[in-house]
Write a protein that holds these residues in place. Structure first.
Motif, PDB file in Angstrom:
ATOM      1  N   ILE A  22       0.875  -1.223   0.038  1.00  0.00           N
ATOM      2  CA  ILE A  22       0.039   0.177  -0.092  1.00  0.00           C
ATOM      3  C   ILE A  22       1.026   1.332  -0.030  1.00  0.00           C
ATOM      4  CG2 ILE A  22      -1.914  -1.220   1.142  1.00  0.00           C
ATOM      5  CD1 ILE A  22      -1.012   0.391   3.789  1.00  0.00           C
ATOM      6  N   ASP A  23       0.353   2.271  -0.503  1.00  0.00           N
ATOM      7  CA  ASP A  23       1.119   3.584  -0.539  1.00  0.00           C
ATOM      8  C   ASP A  23       1.925   4.008   0.605  1.00  0.00           C
ATOM      9  OD1 ASP A  23       0.099   4.036  -2.900  1.00  0.00           O
ATOM     10  OD2 ASP A  23      -1.283   5.329  -2.255  1.00  0.00           O
ATOM     11  N   TYR A  24       1.515   3.633   1.702  1.00  0.00           N
ATOM     12  CA  TYR A  24       1.995   3.904   3.148  1.00  0.00           C
ATOM     13  C   TYR A  24       3.367   3.101   3.317  1.00  0.00           C
ATOM     14  CZ  TYR A  24       2.953   3.939   8.304  1.00  0.00           C
ATOM     15  OH  TYR A  24       3.531   3.714   9.640  1.00  0.00           O
ATOM     16  N   GLU A  25       3.319   1.884   2.905  1.00  0.00           N
ATOM     17  CA  GLU A  25       4.517   1.033   3.043  1.00  0.00           C
ATOM     18  C   GLU A  25       5.362   1.524   2.098  1.00  0.00           C
ATOM     19  OE1 GLU A  25       1.949  -3.023   4.341  1.00  0.00           O
ATOM     20  OE2 GLU A  25       1.982  -2.770   2.400  1.00  0.00           O
ATOM     21  N   ILE A  26       5.008   1.934   0.807  1.00  0.00           N
ATOM     22  CA  ILE A  26       5.976   2.385  -0.237  1.00  0.00           C
ATOM     23  C   ILE A  26       6.583   3.571   0.413  1.00  0.00           C
ATOM     24  CG2 ILE A  26       5.995   3.474  -2.053  1.00  0.00           C
ATOM     25  CD1 ILE A  26       5.765   0.358  -2.794  1.00  0.00           C
ATOM     26  N   GLU A  27       6.063   4.658   1.166  1.00  0.00           N
ATOM     27  CA  GLU A  27       6.478   5.445   1.875  1.00  0.00           C
ATOM     28  C   GLU A  27       7.634   5.198   2.712  1.00  0.00           C
ATOM     29  OE1 GLU A  27       3.118   7.986   3.280  1.00  0.00           O
ATOM     30  OE2 GLU A  27       2.587   8.411   1.078  1.00  0.00           O
ATOM     31  N   LEU A  28       7.364   4.464   3.535  1.00  0.00           N
ATOM     32  CA  LEU A  28       8.398   3.861   4.591  1.00  0.00           C
ATOM     33  C   LEU A  28       9.556   3.327   3.741  1.00  0.00           C
ATOM     34  CD1 LEU A  28       6.030   2.325   7.183  1.00  0.00           C
ATOM     35  CD2 LEU A  28       7.377   4.596   7.327  1.00  0.00           C
ATOM     36  N   LEU A  29       9.331   2.573   2.907  1.00  0.00           N
ATOM     37  CA  LEU A  29      10.741   1.874   2.125  1.00  0.00           C
ATOM     38  C   LEU A  29      11.176   3.015   1.469  1.00  0.00           C
ATOM     39  CD1 LEU A  29       8.645  -1.424   0.810  1.00  0.00           C
ATOM     40  CD2 LEU A  29      10.410  -1.160   2.594  1.00  0.00           C
ATOM     41  N   LEU A  30      10.567   3.984   0.730  1.00  0.00           N
ATOM     42  CA  LEU A  30      11.286   5.045  -0.019  1.00  0.00           C
ATOM     43  C   LEU A  30      12.263   5.723   1.204  1.00  0.00           C
ATOM     44  CD1 LEU A  30       8.716   6.455  -2.210  1.00  0.00           C
ATOM     45  CD2 LEU A  30      10.534   5.083  -2.780  1.00  0.00           C
ATOM     46  N   ALA A  31      11.743   5.905   2.132  1.00  0.00           N
ATOM     47  CA  ALA A  31      12.545   6.918   3.187  1.00  0.00           C
ATOM     48  C   ALA A  31      13.730   5.958   3.589  1.00  0.00           C
ATOM     49  CB  ALA A  31      11.645   6.969   4.552  1.00  0.00           C
ATOM     50  N   GLN A  32      13.830   4.532   3.383  1.00  0.00           N
ATOM     51  CA  GLN A  32      14.950   4.107   3.742  1.00  0.00           C
ATOM     52  C   GLN A  32      15.977   3.877   2.347  1.00  0.00           C
ATOM     53  OE1 GLN A  32      16.157   3.210   6.652  1.00  0.00           O
ATOM     54  NE2 GLN A  32      14.201   4.252   7.582  1.00  0.00           N
ATOM     55  N   ASP A  33      15.635   4.540   1.244  1.00  0.00           N
ATOM     56  CA  ASP A  33      16.300   4.333   0.050  1.00  0.00           C
ATOM     57  C   ASP A  33      16.116   3.246  -0.828  1.00  0.00           C
ATOM     58  OD1 ASP A  33      17.539   6.995   0.754  1.00  0.00           O
ATOM     59  OD2 ASP A  33      19.371   5.980   1.664  1.00  0.00           O
ATOM     60  N   CYS A  34      14.912   2.825  -0.627  1.00  0.00           N
ATOM     61  CA  CYS A  34      14.515   1.884  -1.428  1.00  0.00           C
ATOM     62  C   CYS A  34      13.923   2.394  -2.870  1.00  0.00           C
ATOM     63  CB  CYS A  34      13.351   0.760  -0.835  1.00  0.00           C
ATOM     64  SG  CYS A  34      14.193  -0.205   0.350  1.00  0.00           S
ATOM     65  N   THR A  35      14.370   2.185  -3.979  1.00  0.00           N
ATOM     66  CA  THR A  35      13.934   2.625  -5.014  1.00  0.00           C
ATOM     67  C   THR A  35      12.775   1.675  -5.941  1.00  0.00           C
ATOM     68  OG1 THR A  35      16.149   3.468  -5.765  1.00  0.00           O
ATOM     69  CG2 THR A  35      14.633   3.142  -7.712  1.00  0.00           C
ATOM     70  N   PRO A  36      11.585   2.318  -5.924  1.00  0.00           N
ATOM     71  CA  PRO A  36      10.519   1.328  -6.590  1.00  0.00           C
ATOM     72  C   PRO A  36      10.730   1.425  -7.966  1.00  0.00           C
ATOM     73  CG  PRO A  36       9.837   3.926  -6.331  1.00  0.00           C
ATOM     74  CD  PRO A  36      11.326   3.855  -5.776  1.00  0.00           C
ATOM     75  N   VAL A  37      10.588   0.103  -8.595  1.00  0.00           N
ATOM     76  CA  VAL A  37      10.582  -0.215 -10.065  1.00  0.00           C
ATOM     77  C   VAL A  37       9.558  -1.131 -10.363  1.00  0.00           C
ATOM     78  CG1 VAL A  37      13.152  -0.260  -9.806  1.00  0.00           C
ATOM     79  CG2 VAL A  37      12.133  -2.444  -9.504  1.00  0.00           C
TER      80      VAL A  37
END
Length: 240
Positions: free
Chosen positions: A203-218
């Motif tokens: 979900i968007d909230y989980e994506i935001e947390l992962l992005l904050a740890q420098d994970c790049t969405p692909v």
């Protein structure tokens, strides 16, 4: 099974014993092996090699002339963080990730992970699924598998320390493809950490947390794939 893996306690000098009924059945009924035949074997956590069948009974097989002189294939420098999937999918995913050589597997809770999944008896059979994957791929080294039931604390407190190069999160609605991401890396360096959601994705909230740890969405294309298909499609990049 492309080889028979045995624990260290089943070996003694140049002899060994197969005492798992499923392995005995595979050797005798599937392989059709008989006394005097040579088997591919391995010691869990050790080397691969061969052994000669000395004796066969209904519940065990005695081996002689054991020679374990082949080093197992190297593990991938890769951690897969996977939202705990449906129980019936878990077996295939653990087998496939093990067979592909993933070094570390972290099963994590997510918004779309049903609570009942954590009570599934399938979780108690993970070692069995790992063994199947190892015997399929002719490997002996067990991957590290851990369970994380709390998504936010794990991502905020522990995820960053696991990233040594790059990290990606599979997200079908991202702007960048995995291929484009790799083209931007020096010498197409592969990430050392991949996050993959369960059915329906993150979900968007989980994506935001992962992005904050420098994970790049692909994303991996315009098609929405089942979890097991996405896992194999992504991890196939490490085998090229």
């Amino acid at each position: 099974m492309n080889c028979i893996l045995l624990p260290a306690e089943n070996f003694s000098s140049d002899t060994a014993k197969i005492d798992s009924l499923s392995q005995v059945s595979h050797v005798t009924k599937v392989l059709g092996a008989k006394v005097g035949d040579t088997l591919k074997i391995g010691q869990i956590g050790g080397n691969l090699g061969t052994a000669v069948i000395e004796d066969i009974t209904a519940d065990s097989i005695q081996l002689s002339n054991v020679q374990l002189n082949t080093v197992p294939p190297a593990k991938l420098d890769l951690t897969v963080i996977l939202a705990l999937p449906r129980p019936k999918v878990l077996r295939r995913l653990i087998m496939d990730m093990t067979a592909l050589g993933v070094r570390d597997i972290i099963l994590i809770n997510s918004y779309r992970t049903q609570k009942s999944y954590w009570q599934s008896p399938m979780l108690e059979r993970v070692d069995e699924f790992v063994l199947e994957g190892l015997q399929q791929s002719i490997d002996t080294i067990v991957p590290s598998i851990t369970l994380q039931k709390r998504f936010k604390p794990f991502v905020e407190d522990s995820l960053g320390s696991l990233i040594s190069s790059q990290a990606i999160v599979a997200h079908p609605y991202s702007q960048q493809s995995f291929s484009e991401f790799l083209q931007q890396q020096p010498s197409r360096e592969l990430p050392n950490l991949v996050c993959i959601g369960a059915e329906g994705g993150w979900i968007d909230y989980e994506i935001e947390l992962l992005l904050a740890q420098d994970c790049t969405p692909v994303h991996i294309g315009s098609r929405i794939l089942r979890t097991e298909a996405a896992v194999n499609a992504i991890l196939g990049q490490w085998l090229l």
